[in-house]
Design an enzyme around this catalytic site. Structure first.
Site, PDB file in Angstrom:
ATOM      1  N   SER A 146      32.371  66.115  -5.193  1.00 35.74           N
ATOM      2  CA  SER A 146      33.361  65.982  -6.252  1.00 35.74           C
ATOM      3  C   SER A 146      33.737  67.338  -6.865  1.00 35.74           C
ATOM      4  CB  SER A 146      32.822  65.011  -7.306  1.00 35.74           C
ATOM      5  OG  SER A 146      33.786  64.683  -8.250  1.00 35.74           O
TER       6      SER A 146
ATOM      7  N   ASP B 199      39.697  78.484  -0.269  1.00 34.74           N
ATOM      8  CA  ASP B 199      41.136  78.488   0.044  1.00 34.74           C
ATOM      9  C   ASP B 199      41.850  79.715  -0.497  1.00 34.74           C
ATOM     10  OD1 ASP B 199      40.764  76.120   1.318  1.00 34.74           O
ATOM     11  OD2 ASP B 199      42.085  74.923   0.036  1.00 34.74           O
TER      12      ASP B 199
ATOM     13  N   LYS C 272      33.756  64.148  -1.054  1.00 32.89           N
ATOM     14  CA  LYS C 272      34.305  63.174  -2.018  1.00 32.89           C
ATOM     15  C   LYS C 272      35.600  63.761  -2.583  1.00 32.89           C
ATOM     16  CE  LYS C 272      33.324  60.582  -6.263  1.00 32.89           C
ATOM     17  NZ  LYS C 272      34.405  61.129  -7.112  1.00 32.89           N
TER      18      LYS C 272
END
Length: 551
Positions: free
Chosen positions: A293, A304, A318
């Site tokens: 999460s 990223d 998740k």
């Protein structure tokens, strides 16, 4: 001819529009229809069934059956369980500040939180719970014991505890308080000016605590050469805290995560809103299979945006966001309302709950359906399977004998004996378990039952079961018995064979007696393979940059 075609075309468009309207209204008609059927069914069942039916239990069963069609994060939370929901958001609960473990007839105190009511009363790890508010705790389920210990701040608990060695009993009157579980369980400098911050959950104010820990490390160590942010085992929590934590290391105005769901007006983009504390220091984020999460939001953003490296094992996967909706009688519906997407546009949800097999079971997204994306620097990353580390480290698997010693509390019990035999707090948490102490532990185990089956023995048992079912076993009996004899393990030899692993577990448990919570973490860093890899990369600028620019 053209005119007639236009009429036909408009008619078809009109029919299509009506069809869409009917399809939309059909859905709501079906909902209303089935609610009427459900209410009538329950009324008739309750009226005419031969036995009385408990309404609460019956409705709970119906709700649970509906929830089976959703994901495991969507749940009904009755009023009496709202404290658990609040704890997940705030990290606070009403209680006495202790962890427990039930083994056999009795429940023992395993950890006492620093500054808690139990700590102030002088309760120690290893103390055995004899009674709670006058009720014997013998054979009491661990869950029931936990309910006694928790409660509204300011309420009293009368508890009788037995000393683990001399068996003397003492009565305590503990006043419950609001216990705040700190999201930063340990921070410090390890191995040549590399900072380390262990974060256990994303609750209210957790990002601020990480920032304070980081700023303290920089102030005390001006030559700080890198930082390890440990999110292993962190189950997540508040999305906003994940964005705030990312902002400590990532420039202002950068997209950290976006959410998209069925209610389009709820779709949002979350960007950093402040100037970072440090956007240059080399950064390594540790993840494991149980990092989920909000942990994955931070790791995904760091990866990223090429702000640092992710080290360890692939995260849980998740990629779903939950919100709470009010229900009558102070109950709540915790419901998945959206998927979240990392800055590159990928959703890292690993299990596809929308498509199930014939048995109704959801499965992992197959590799063939995982899509490729690129980081800001052009590195390839994939969706549908958690966050893949930039530097993978094989996870440590405990031996069966170590698991057995932990499960049967023998390591815990020996640490208790050691603590009372050596009450003086040592200067550091290093090197508790010498060879002599390990030999004492072996003597402590004499006469104790720590029998177990190795994984090889379990596999052999499974083979025998399958071979018998398929009628091959009779022809293989001699070979099977010979193999079983060769595999039969010597428990004493297993202890020696796994000495390093068992010694590490002993050291962590003993350190925890003198330096609660933080002591166990600090001692474990001495042999932590994930931390070793992260430190190596942070101290090697060339390797660090190679991984950040690898395509």
């Amino acid at each position: 001819m053209r005119k007639s075609r236009k009429i036909i075309l408009f008619a078809l468009i009109g029919i299509a529009g009506l069809a869409l309207a009917f399809r939309s209204s059909d859905k709501y008609f079906l909902i209303a229809k089935n609610l009427d059927i459900f209410a009538a069914f329950y009324r008739e069942l309750n009226t005419y069934y031969v036995e009385d039916l408990p309404p609460d239990k019956l409705m709970q069963t119906g709700i649970e059956a509906m929830l089976e069609e959703t994901d495991p994060y969507t749940d009904f939370v009755p009023e009496e369980e709202l404290d658990e929901l609040r704890f997940m958001a705030t990290g606070k609960y009403g209680g006495v500040g202790a962890s427990i473990y039930t083994e056999g007839d009795w429940t023992s105190i395993t950890d006492v939180y620093e500054g808690s009511p139990m700590d102030k009363a002088g309760v120690k790890a290893g103390d055995v719970i004899v009674s709670l508010d006058g009720k014997s705790a013998r054979n009491m389920e661990q869950e029931e014991v936990s309910r006694y210990l928790k409660g509204t701040a300011g309420t009293p608990l009368n508890i009788v505890l037995r000393h683990p060695l001399n068996n003397t009993e003492k009565t305590y009157r503990i006043i419950r308080e609001d216990i705040n579980v700190k999201p930063v369980s340990f921070s410090g400098v390890i191995r040549k000016n590399i900072g380390y911050i262990k974060m256990t959950q994303f609750t209210e104010g957790s990002a601020e605590q990480v920032q304070q820990a980081f700023e303290s490390l920089r102030k005390q160590h001006p030559g700080l050469a890198g930082v390890v942010l440990d999110l292993r085992g962190n189950p997540g929590g508040l999305l906003e805290e994940a964005v705030s934590l990312s902002n400590i290391f990532i420039d202002k105005g950068k997209l950290i995560v976006s959410t998209r769901g069925k209610v389009k007006s709820w779709d949002r983009e979350y960007k950093t809103s402040l100037s970072p504390i440090d956007n240059h220091i080399p950064l390594a984020v540790l993840t494991s299979r149980s990092s989920a999460s909000a942990s994955e939001i931070v790791a995904g953003a760091v990866q990223d945006l090429d702000r640092g490296l992710v080290v360890g094992q692939r995260s849980y996967g998740k990629g779903l966001v939950q919100t709470t909706r009010p229900l009558p009688y102070n109950a709540k519906l915790k419901v998945t309302t959206a998927r979240y997407y990392t800055p590159s546009g990928r959703c890292i949800q690993a299990i596809d709950y929308a498509h199930r097999n014939e048995e109704g079971e959801a499965d992992y997204v197959p590799d063939s359906l995982r899509k490729s994306f690129t980081t800001a620097a052009g590195r390839p990353v994939k969706d549908g399977g958690g966050i893949e580390p930039d530097a993978r480290v094989e996870s440590t698997v405990l031996s069966q004998i170590a698991i057995t010693l932990l499960r049967k509390q023998f390591i815990f019990d020996y640490a208790t004996r050691y603590y009372y035999a050596h009450p003086q707090v040592p200067a550091t948490s290093a090197d508790f378990v010498t060879d002599g102490i390990f030999d004492e532990f072996l003597k402590f185990l004499d006469g104790k039952d720590y029998s177990y089956k190795t994984r090889s023995e379990e596999a052999l048992d499974n083979f025998r079961t399958t071979a018998s079912r398929e009628k091959y076993y009779d022809g293989l009996t001699k070979e099977f018995e010979a193999l079983q004899a060769k595999m039969k393990h010597d428990k004493k030899q297993d202890l020696l064979r796994n000495k390093d692993e068992i010694r590490q577990l002993l050291e962590e448990e003993i350190a925890n007696r003198y330096f609660p919570q933080a002591g166990r973490i600090e001692r474990s860093l001495a042999w932590d393979k994930d931390v070793d890899e992260a430190v190596t990369l942070l101290q090697s600028p060339q390797k660090y940059q190679q991984l950040l620019t690898r395509k």
